[in-house]
Design an enzyme around this catalytic site. Structure first.
Site, PDB file in Angstrom:
ATOM      1  N   GLY A 106     -17.616  -3.356 -47.770  1.00  0.00           N
ATOM      2  CA  GLY A 106     -17.360  -2.223 -46.891  1.00  0.00           C
ATOM      3  C   GLY A 106     -18.612  -1.396 -46.661  1.00  0.00           C
ATOM      4  O   GLY A 106     -19.728  -1.929 -46.613  1.00  0.00           O
ATOM      5  N   LEU A 107     -18.438  -0.084 -46.500  1.00  0.00           N
ATOM      6  CA  LEU A 107     -19.528   0.853 -46.233  1.00  0.00           C
ATOM      7  C   LEU A 107     -20.323   0.458 -44.997  1.00  0.00           C
ATOM      8  O   LEU A 107     -21.553   0.531 -44.962  1.00  0.00           O
ATOM      9  CB  LEU A 107     -20.459   0.975 -47.452  1.00  0.00           C
ATOM     10  CG  LEU A 107     -19.831   1.537 -48.725  1.00  0.00           C
ATOM     11  CD1 LEU A 107     -20.829   1.533 -49.872  1.00  0.00           C
ATOM     12  CD2 LEU A 107     -19.312   2.942 -48.501  1.00  0.00           C
ATOM     13  N   CYS A 108     -19.605   0.016 -43.965  1.00  0.00           N
ATOM     14  CA  CYS A 108     -20.269  -0.344 -42.704  1.00  0.00           C
ATOM     15  C   CYS A 108     -19.540   0.299 -41.517  1.00  0.00           C
ATOM     16  O   CYS A 108     -19.355  -0.329 -40.474  1.00  0.00           O
ATOM     17  CB  CYS A 108     -20.381  -1.848 -42.542  1.00  0.00           C
ATOM     18  SG  CYS A 108     -18.881  -2.789 -42.901  1.00  0.00           S
ATOM     19  N   GLY A 109     -19.104   1.533 -41.726  1.00  0.00           N
ATOM     20  CA  GLY A 109     -18.456   2.266 -40.642  1.00  0.00           C
ATOM     21  C   GLY A 109     -17.122   1.642 -40.250  1.00  0.00           C
ATOM     22  O   GLY A 109     -16.352   1.198 -41.098  1.00  0.00           O
TER      23      GLY A 109
END
Length: 311
Positions: A106-109
């Site tokens: 994750g952590l990709c908007g």
């Protein structure tokens, strides 16, 4: 005076305790935001390095894949009624397979959520009847897609979701072969491919396109039939060539998605770092105000105490 002084002496340590607690809380928040900012900066740099390699790979691959796709479309478009093209055969759509390419992390908007939303939209707009009968299967390539569709009671093929742990052409061919074999045997009547097409570091185009049956080229539609010369025999050539071209198309889509993921993560971490800067400014102002209030309170208490003693 006798009534005031004990109350004043009792409130003085309490006020100091409250002020000290407020200052400590703000200091802790500042440290927490600074730690988070260091992480987002590091992740941005890592994503930028990975993006450069992924971008080079898709830029080199795209012209070759597009030319192969155009060539295959021309052959199919000029082979109307040819039953030997099993992977281009149109038939009533009863069972559907959707290949969705998400990321492992994750952590990709909104990258993964937009892809998942597009899959659901594709099902709603094109395959409502098939979905109602339970005839829509999902082939996720990427952990995030696998987790979401598994938890939400979709029919999921769970063999190839860890594609990005070892991204090689051979592993992509294995996933593509599953779809090609299922279509050729008549187990699946249509295959759609949902992925993110890489434009640049800040822009991705979320795409849902038909994968099987093979589409005719737009230039071949309505034109006079081309007179192709096949060497070796046409059936032998297409039987060997068509799966390889489709393998290449899927590999191109996965390289597109891989570059898009790193671009989205780099942009998201850049925004997170900027937000951390803004939050730090706000917290430092709050800290200075609380510190100033504490000093003012202490001065007021000293003056009040001195006045009380003089009185």
């Amino acid at each position: 005076i006798l009534f005031y002084t004990p109350i004043h002496l009792t409130l003085q340590p309490l006020n100091r305790k409250i002020m000290s607690g407020a200052l400590k809380e703000v200091r802790n928040r500042i440290k927490s935001v600074q730690s988070t900012q260091q992480i987002t900066k590091a992740m941005k740099m890592v994503s930028a390095a990975k993006l450069r390699r992924a971008q080079d790979a898709i830029i080199q691959m795209r012209p070759y894949a597009l030319k192969l796709q155009e060539m295959l479309g021309n052959i199919v478009g000029n082979s109307d009624g040819d039953t030997s093209l099993a992977l281009a055969r149109q038939r009533p759509v009863e069972k559907v397979l959707i290949i969705v390419v998400t990321s492992d992390r994750g952590l990709c908007g909104g990258y993964n959520s937009n892809l998942i939303k597009l899959v659901k939209q594709d099902i709603k707009e094109k395959y409502t009847a098939q979905s109602a009968k339970g005839n829509v299967e999902i082939l996720p390539l990427g952990k995030k897609g696998y987790e979401h569709f598994s938890k939400n009671n979709f029919k999921v093929i769970d063999r190839y979701w860890n594609m990005f742990s070892d991204l090689t052409f051979e592993n992509v061919v294995a996933a593509a072969k599953y779809a090609l074999d299922a279509f050729a045997k008549g187990e699946i009547d249509a295959v759609d491919l949902v992925y993110s097409e890489f434009k640049n570091a800040a822009t991705q185009k979320f795409t849902a396109e038909p994968f099987l049956p093979v589409k005719k080229s737009e230039s071949a539609k309505g034109n006079a039939k081309a007179d192709f010369i096949f060497e070796p025999d046409k059936n032998v050539l297409l039987q060997e060539l068509m799966p390889k071209i489709l393998n290449t198309q899927l590999y191109k889509a996965i390289l597109d998605a891989h570059a898009s993921e790193h671009g989205a993560r780099m942009t998201a971490m850049d925004k997170a770092t900027e937000n951390a800067n803004e939050l730090l400014k706000s917290l430092k102002i709050s800290y200075n105000r609380a510190r100033q209030a504490a000093i003012t309170t202490e001065l007021t208490e000293i003056v009040s105490g001195a006045a009380a003693l003089q009185g």
